[in-house]
Design a protein around this motif. Structure first.
Motif, PDB file in Angstrom:
ATOM      1  N   LEU A   1      -2.067   4.343   4.666  1.00 25.58           N
ATOM      2  CA  LEU A   1      -1.270   4.162   6.634  1.00 25.58           C
ATOM      3  C   LEU A   1      -0.839   2.821   6.891  1.00 25.58           C
ATOM      4  O   LEU A   1       0.062   2.826   7.214  1.00 25.58           O
ATOM      5  N   PHE A   2      -1.821   1.885   6.348  1.00 26.60           N
ATOM      6  CA  PHE A   2      -1.383   0.245   6.507  1.00 26.60           C
ATOM      7  C   PHE A   2       0.328   0.138   5.837  1.00 26.60           C
ATOM      8  O   PHE A   2       1.111  -0.593   6.820  1.00 26.60           O
ATOM      9  N   ALA A   3       0.558   0.645   4.295  1.00 25.33           N
ATOM     10  CA  ALA A   3       1.393   0.344   4.258  1.00 25.33           C
ATOM     11  C   ALA A   3       2.669   0.825   4.943  1.00 25.33           C
ATOM     12  O   ALA A   3       4.051   1.059   4.800  1.00 25.33           O
ATOM     13  N   GLN A   4       2.165   2.334   5.346  1.00 25.11           N
ATOM     14  CA  GLN A   4       3.381   2.676   6.540  1.00 25.11           C
ATOM     15  C   GLN A   4       3.934   2.652   7.480  1.00 25.11           C
ATOM     16  O   GLN A   4       4.667   1.992   7.991  1.00 25.11           O
ATOM     17  N   ALA A   5       2.285   1.836   8.249  1.00 23.68           N
ATOM     18  CA  ALA A   5       2.904   0.567   9.745  1.00 23.68           C
ATOM     19  C   ALA A   5       3.880  -0.174   8.928  1.00 23.68           C
ATOM     20  O   ALA A   5       4.796  -0.133   9.816  1.00 23.68           O
ATOM     21  N   LEU A   6       3.567  -1.081   7.520  1.00 24.16           N
ATOM     22  CA  LEU A   6       3.984  -1.785   7.990  1.00 24.16           C
ATOM     23  C   LEU A   6       5.540  -1.624   6.862  1.00 24.16           C
ATOM     24  O   LEU A   6       6.924  -2.117   7.900  1.00 24.16           O
ATOM     25  N   GLY A   7       6.060  -0.483   6.904  1.00 25.66           N
ATOM     26  CA  GLY A   7       8.001  -0.234   6.106  1.00 25.66           C
ATOM     27  C   GLY A   7       8.055   0.440   7.176  1.00 25.66           C
ATOM     28  O   GLY A   7       8.992   0.187   7.425  1.00 25.66           O
ATOM     29  N   LYS A   8       7.415   1.227   8.590  1.00 25.42           N
ATOM     30  CA  LYS A   8       8.697   1.782   9.938  1.00 25.42           C
ATOM     31  C   LYS A   8       8.868  -0.280  10.113  1.00 25.42           C
ATOM     32  O   LYS A   8       9.654  -0.511  11.182  1.00 25.42           O
ATOM     33  N   ALA A   9       7.952  -1.231  10.443  1.00 24.87           N
ATOM     34  CA  ALA A   9       8.134  -2.762  10.850  1.00 24.87           C
ATOM     35  C   ALA A   9       9.412  -3.472   9.630  1.00 24.87           C
ATOM     36  O   ALA A   9       9.522  -4.708  10.178  1.00 24.87           O
ATOM     37  N   GLY A  10       9.825  -2.774   8.790  1.00 22.44           N
ATOM     38  CA  GLY A  10      10.562  -3.015   8.361  1.00 22.44           C
ATOM     39  C   GLY A  10      10.130  -3.994   6.499  1.00 22.44           C
ATOM     40  O   GLY A  10      10.803  -5.160   6.506  1.00 22.44           O
ATOM     41  N   ILE A  11       9.045  -3.829   7.061  1.00 20.79           N
ATOM     42  CA  ILE A  11       7.899  -4.835   5.639  1.00 20.79           C
ATOM     43  C   ILE A  11       7.623  -4.334   4.380  1.00 20.79           C
ATOM     44  O   ILE A  11       7.431  -3.234   4.278  1.00 20.79           O
ATOM     45  N   ALA A  12       7.986  -4.814   3.470  1.00 15.11           N
ATOM     46  CA  ALA A  12       8.152  -4.018   1.716  1.00 15.11           C
ATOM     47  C   ALA A  12       7.502  -5.443   1.099  1.00 15.11           C
ATOM     48  O   ALA A  12       7.544  -6.392   0.981  1.00 15.11           O
ATOM     49  N   PRO A  13       6.909  -4.234  -0.184  1.00  8.97           N
ATOM     50  CA  PRO A  13       6.560  -5.533  -0.799  1.00  8.97           C
ATOM     51  C   PRO A  13       7.222  -5.435  -1.325  1.00  8.97           C
ATOM     52  O   PRO A  13       8.349  -5.272  -2.687  1.00  8.97           O
ATOM     53  N   ILE A  14       7.700  -7.109  -2.497  1.00 11.25           N
ATOM     54  CA  ILE A  14       8.154  -7.539  -3.764  1.00 11.25           C
ATOM     55  C   ILE A  14       8.433  -6.327  -5.002  1.00 11.25           C
ATOM     56  O   ILE A  14       7.388  -6.581  -5.688  1.00 11.25           O
ATOM     57  N   GLU A  15       9.421  -5.710  -4.877  1.00 12.95           N
ATOM     58  CA  GLU A  15       8.687  -5.096  -6.623  1.00 12.95           C
ATOM     59  C   GLU A  15       9.123  -6.174  -7.705  1.00 12.95           C
ATOM     60  O   GLU A  15      10.083  -7.410  -7.510  1.00 12.95           O
ATOM     61  N   VAL A  16       8.691  -5.563  -8.243  1.00 14.32           N
ATOM     62  CA  VAL A  16       9.058  -6.831  -9.831  1.00 14.32           C
ATOM     63  C   VAL A  16      10.426  -6.600 -10.725  1.00 14.32           C
ATOM     64  O   VAL A  16      10.509  -7.407 -10.914  1.00 14.32           O
ATOM     65  N   GLY A  17      10.656  -5.522 -10.473  1.00 19.14           N
ATOM     66  CA  GLY A  17      11.775  -5.123 -11.071  1.00 19.14           C
ATOM     67  C   GLY A  17      11.483  -5.179 -12.875  1.00 19.14           C
ATOM     68  O   GLY A  17      10.636  -4.275 -12.904  1.00 19.14           O
TER      69      GLY A  17
ATOM     70  N   ARG B   1       9.874 -14.282 -18.641  1.00 12.66           N
ATOM     71  CA  ARG B   1       9.348 -13.104 -17.735  1.00 12.66           C
ATOM     72  C   ARG B   1       7.984 -13.100 -16.911  1.00 12.66           C
ATOM     73  O   ARG B   1       7.484 -13.790 -17.283  1.00 12.66           O
ATOM     74  N   ILE B   2       8.049 -12.512 -16.175  1.00 12.77           N
ATOM     75  CA  ILE B   2       6.603 -12.313 -14.840  1.00 12.77           C
ATOM     76  C   ILE B   2       5.841 -10.942 -16.251  1.00 12.77           C
ATOM     77  O   ILE B   2       5.990 -10.339 -16.549  1.00 12.77           O
TER      78      ILE B   2
END
Length: 175
Positions: free
Chosen positions: A105-121, A144-145
């Motif tokens: 739920l928290f991740a979805q709320a952040l996503g709606k606000a345009g906040i996303a975790p940085i992907e290591v890629g 390398r990470i």
């Protein structure tokens, strides 16, 4: 004849004086109209300025309103989890499931606000997105990470917090 000429000139002089007087009155009315228009425009500008200041203040004070509303279910979920009794392995499993649901739920709320975790890629260190807190000698490519110790986050395209990572470095060569 002189008297006739004077009499003929007299009425025209009076007419000219009346006309000049009317023009002065007409200019005074126009000047008063312009003054009133100016004062109205000045008042309108002042009202517009005050309205914009109020809108800016409201935007500053209530900018997070929508975001806060998105977080309320997260708070409700956490309060519910804390209010539930935890007994035995089944209770702990339910608590864990509730915490995972709350995190979603928290991740979805952040996503709606345009906040996303940085992907290591691809796992390459990017100093714009990552902060190296440890350098570890390993075989293979440098930079390398190896591990993410703390997730970083982006808000739209702006960095909120860099990822805290361990990064590989080339082993020292024996001399």
């Amino acid at each position: 004849m002189n008297e006739e000429e004077q009499q003929q000139e007299s009425p025209s002089t009076e007419t000219e004086a009346e006309s000049a007087s009317a023009e002065v009155v007409n200019w005074e009315e126009k000047a008063e109209d312009y003054r009133n228009d100016y004062l109205r425009a000045l008042a309108d500008t002042e009202n517009l300025r005050k309205r914009h200041e109020k809108q800016i203040e409201d935007a500053r004070n209530y900018a997070v309103d929508r975001f806060a509303r998105e977080l309320l279910p997260v708070i409700d979920s956490l309060e519910l989890a804390l209010a539930s009794p935890v007994e035995g392995a089944e209770g702990i499993a339910q608590l864990r499931q509730g915490l995972e649901n709350t995190l979603t739920l928290f991740a979805q709320a952040l996503g709606k606000a345009g906040i996303a975790p940085i992907e290591v890629g691809e796992g390459r260190f990017d100093p714009h997105l990552h902060q190296a807190i440890a350098m570890v000698e390993t075989e293979g490519d440098a930079n390398r990470i190896l591990a993410v110790h703390q997730k970083g986050y982006l808000m739209h395209d702006r960095l909120l917090r860099p990822s805290m990572v361990s990064v590989s470095k080339a082993p020292k060569t024996a001399e």
